[in-house]
Enzyme design. Structure first.
Site, PDB file in Angstrom:
ATOM      1  N   HIS A  17      41.764  40.636  39.698  1.00 47.70           N
ATOM      2  CA  HIS A  17      42.726  41.080  40.710  1.00 47.70           C
ATOM      3  C   HIS A  17      44.102  40.475  40.464  1.00 47.70           C
ATOM      4  O   HIS A  17      44.271  39.266  40.554  1.00 47.70           O
ATOM      5  CB  HIS A  17      42.201  40.654  42.087  1.00 47.70           C
ATOM      6  CG  HIS A  17      43.055  41.043  43.247  1.00 47.70           C
ATOM      7  ND1 HIS A  17      43.623  40.129  44.095  1.00 47.70           N
ATOM      8  CD2 HIS A  17      43.425  42.266  43.705  1.00 47.70           C
ATOM      9  CE1 HIS A  17      44.300  40.760  45.041  1.00 47.70           C
ATOM     10  NE2 HIS A  17      44.201  42.062  44.826  1.00 47.70           N
ATOM     11  N   ARG A  18      45.078  41.303  40.126  1.00 49.09           N
ATOM     12  CA  ARG A  18      46.438  40.871  39.740  1.00 49.09           C
ATOM     13  C   ARG A  18      46.347  39.947  38.523  1.00 49.09           C
ATOM     14  O   ARG A  18      47.150  39.021  38.379  1.00 49.09           O
ATOM     15  CB  ARG A  18      47.169  40.190  40.898  1.00 49.09           C
ATOM     16  CG  ARG A  18      47.064  40.934  42.231  1.00 49.09           C
ATOM     17  CD  ARG A  18      47.793  40.241  43.367  1.00 49.09           C
ATOM     18  NE  ARG A  18      47.412  40.833  44.654  1.00 49.09           N
ATOM     19  CZ  ARG A  18      47.761  40.363  45.847  1.00 49.09           C
ATOM     20  NH1 ARG A  18      48.546  39.311  45.932  1.00 49.09           N
ATOM     21  NH2 ARG A  18      47.351  40.958  46.944  1.00 49.09           N
ATOM     22  N   GLU A  44      43.230  44.436  37.437  1.00 53.02           N
ATOM     23  CA  GLU A  44      43.876  45.250  38.461  1.00 53.02           C
ATOM     24  C   GLU A  44      45.317  44.780  38.539  1.00 53.02           C
ATOM     25  O   GLU A  44      45.595  43.568  38.427  1.00 53.02           O
ATOM     26  CB  GLU A  44      43.173  45.055  39.809  1.00 53.02           C
ATOM     27  CG  GLU A  44      43.706  45.939  40.937  1.00 53.02           C
ATOM     28  CD  GLU A  44      44.732  45.298  41.852  1.00 53.02           C
ATOM     29  OE1 GLU A  44      45.152  45.933  42.821  1.00 53.02           O
ATOM     30  OE2 GLU A  44      45.161  44.137  41.589  1.00 53.02           O
ATOM     31  N   ASP A  46      49.476  45.858  40.323  1.00 54.73           N
ATOM     32  CA  ASP A  46      50.204  46.669  41.304  1.00 54.73           C
ATOM     33  C   ASP A  46      51.542  47.104  40.699  1.00 54.73           C
ATOM     34  O   ASP A  46      52.224  46.286  40.086  1.00 54.73           O
ATOM     35  CB  ASP A  46      50.482  45.839  42.564  1.00 54.73           C
ATOM     36  CG  ASP A  46      49.226  45.186  43.106  1.00 54.73           C
ATOM     37  OD1 ASP A  46      48.397  45.896  43.681  1.00 54.73           O
ATOM     38  OD2 ASP A  46      49.077  43.956  42.927  1.00 54.73           O
ATOM     39  N   HIS A  59      53.199  42.867  43.476  1.00 56.40           N
ATOM     40  CA  HIS A  59      52.421  43.316  44.644  1.00 56.40           C
ATOM     41  C   HIS A  59      53.288  43.652  45.851  1.00 56.40           C
ATOM     42  O   HIS A  59      53.115  44.683  46.499  1.00 56.40           O
ATOM     43  CB  HIS A  59      51.393  42.245  45.036  1.00 56.40           C
ATOM     44  CG  HIS A  59      50.626  42.596  46.277  1.00 56.40           C
ATOM     45  ND1 HIS A  59      51.074  42.277  47.548  1.00 56.40           N
ATOM     46  CD2 HIS A  59      49.463  43.275  46.440  1.00 56.40           C
ATOM     47  CE1 HIS A  59      50.207  42.736  48.432  1.00 56.40           C
ATOM     48  NE2 HIS A  59      49.216  43.335  47.794  1.00 56.40           N
ATOM     49  N   GLU A 119      47.272  50.084  40.359  1.00 58.12           N
ATOM     50  CA  GLU A 119      47.395  50.400  41.787  1.00 58.12           C
ATOM     51  C   GLU A 119      48.827  50.803  42.086  1.00 58.12           C
ATOM     52  O   GLU A 119      49.756  50.011  41.952  1.00 58.12           O
ATOM     53  CB  GLU A 119      46.984  49.221  42.673  1.00 58.12           C
ATOM     54  CG  GLU A 119      47.035  49.663  44.131  1.00 58.12           C
ATOM     55  CD  GLU A 119      46.894  48.554  45.166  1.00 58.12           C
ATOM     56  OE1 GLU A 119      46.403  47.469  44.848  1.00 58.12           O
ATOM     57  OE2 GLU A 119      47.318  48.814  46.307  1.00 58.12           O
ATOM     58  N   LYS A 121      51.762  51.405  44.434  1.00 64.10           N
ATOM     59  CA  LYS A 121      52.252  50.997  45.752  1.00 64.10           C
ATOM     60  C   LYS A 121      53.386  51.934  46.164  1.00 64.10           C
ATOM     61  O   LYS A 121      54.369  52.085  45.435  1.00 64.10           O
ATOM     62  CB  LYS A 121      52.796  49.555  45.702  1.00 64.10           C
ATOM     63  CG  LYS A 121      51.745  48.473  45.449  1.00 64.10           C
ATOM     64  CD  LYS A 121      50.854  48.259  46.647  1.00 64.10           C
ATOM     65  CE  LYS A 121      49.976  47.023  46.483  1.00 64.10           C
ATOM     66  NZ  LYS A 121      48.835  47.025  47.425  1.00 64.10           N
ATOM     67  N   ASP A 250      39.921  37.522  42.219  1.00 66.65           N
ATOM     68  CA  ASP A 250      40.978  36.653  41.699  1.00 66.65           C
ATOM     69  C   ASP A 250      40.450  35.725  40.604  1.00 66.65           C
ATOM     70  O   ASP A 250      41.231  35.127  39.872  1.00 66.65           O
ATOM     71  CB  ASP A 250      41.527  35.754  42.827  1.00 66.65           C
ATOM     72  CG  ASP A 250      42.165  36.539  43.959  1.00 66.65           C
ATOM     73  OD1 ASP A 250      42.762  37.598  43.704  1.00 66.65           O
ATOM     74  OD2 ASP A 250      42.065  36.066  45.115  1.00 66.65           O
TER      75      ASP A 250
HETATM   76  O1  G3P Z   1      42.913  46.975  44.398  1.00 68.83           O
HETATM   77  C1  G3P Z   1      42.400  46.132  45.357  1.00 68.83           C
HETATM   78  C2  G3P Z   1      43.461  45.316  46.037  1.00 68.83           C
HETATM   79  O2  G3P Z   1      44.442  44.969  45.094  1.00 68.83           O
HETATM   80  C3  G3P Z   1      44.091  46.044  47.179  1.00 68.83           C
HETATM   81  O3  G3P Z   1      44.894  45.238  47.964  1.00 68.83           O
HETATM   82  O4  G3P Z   1      46.985  44.222  48.715  1.00 68.83           O
HETATM   83  O5  G3P Z   1      45.699  43.155  46.860  1.00 68.83           O
HETATM   84  O6  G3P Z   1      46.918  45.275  46.464  1.00 68.83           O
HETATM   85  P1  G3P Z   1      46.185  44.451  47.472  1.00 68.83           P
HETATM   86 MG    MG Z   2      46.351  45.604  44.405  1.00 66.03          MG
END
Ligand code: G3P
Ligand code: MG
Length: 257
Positions: A17-18, A44, A46, A59, A119, A121, A250
């Site tokens: 995640h990120r 993942e 953003d 993000h 992702e 945004k 994470d």
């Molecule tokens: O893709 C899952 C997660 O990243 C969604 O929430 O706010 O971390 O982008 P956020």
């Molecule tokens: Mg995300």
């Protein structure tokens, strides 16, 4: 109490995640490199547009939290964004990390042997425009994503996710072969209908909203489910057998060892 080391590697797909954001500043090249070093195959990340129309990997809708700068993303040019330090806020060891462009990350993924969940945004300051302007900015956004991901190396797989069904619908129109994942905290009652309308094949949902009953239904319908943002492998033990496809975490090492 069960300790993560007792339960072994997760039987599903592990997405960082990120990047490996537990041990590196999120959405930086360092975070993606460390995810690869931990053995993750997927990251993942953003993406959103700078004021001058370049996709950057960040993000929030402002640079305040994760960089040395200040201000809404939509007011900053790429040159201004690229000059910021995106590492020191996390740890001095990462001083000099930058907010990367999506193009830079796509290139790095090839070298690192990684695939990416991109992702999209749609930040509020884009949405508050008049209707036709929203469509113009959405159109610009999805075309920019298409241009950047078209440069990926042959080994890099891409999937698209978003909380915004309109972004997924527009992206599917451009790239019908890519996996589209709808992001929900807790999916609505009518999740099947809403996915079909996009169309999307996948749900990315908060891990605390998972249920065995829903996973049996998604599995029956051929819908994939990944859970975010889970940093405790014990929480998912009962869901893998019911058809959970993957976790977005994470700390990928916790799920890989
Ligand atoms: O893709 C899952 C997660 O990243 C969604 O929430 O706010 O971390 O982008 P956020
Ligand atoms: Mg995300």
């Amino acid at each position: 109490m069960t300790h993560p080391s007792d339960i072994g590697p997760a039987p599903g797909e592990v997405q960082a995640h990120r990047g490996a954001s537990a041990i590196a500043p999120e959405n930086t090249l360092a975070a993606f490199r460390l995810a690869a070093e931990q053995g993750a195959k997927w990251v993942e990340l953003d993406v959103a547009l700078s004021a001058d129309g370049t996709l950057v990997v960040i993000h929030d809708d402002s640079v305040d939290r994760t960089s040395s700068g200040k201000g809404p993303l939509g007011n900053l040019s790429l040159a201004q964004i690229a000059a910021l330090d995106a590492g020191s806020w996390f740890d001095q060891r990462f001083a000099g990390e930058r907010i990367p462009t999506l193009a830079e990350v796509i290139s790095a993924l090839g070298e690192l042997g990684l695939s990416a969940n991109v992702e999209i945004k749609q930040h509020k300051h884009h949405k508050h425009h008049k209707h036709h302007k929203h469509h113009k900015s959405l159109d610009q956004l999805v075309h920019a994503v298409q241009a950047d991901i078209s440069q990926r190396s042959a080994q890099t797989e891409i999937m698209i996710s978003s909380f915004d069904p309109e972004a997924l619908r527009a992206m599917h129109g451009l790239e019908p072969d890519l996996e589209m994942a709808m992001l929900w905290g807790r999916p609505p009652e009518d999740w099947a209908g809403q996915l079909a309308a996009i169309p999307a094949t996948t749900i990315h949902m908060h891990y605390k909203a998972l249920s065995i009953g829903m996973l049996e239904e998604t599995t029956r319908r051929g819908i994939k489910v990944r859970a975010w943002t889970c940093n405790d492998p014990v929480q998912l033990i009962s869901f893998w057998g019911a058809g959970l496809t993957g976790v977005i975490t994470d700390n990928p090492a916790l799920f890989l060892e």
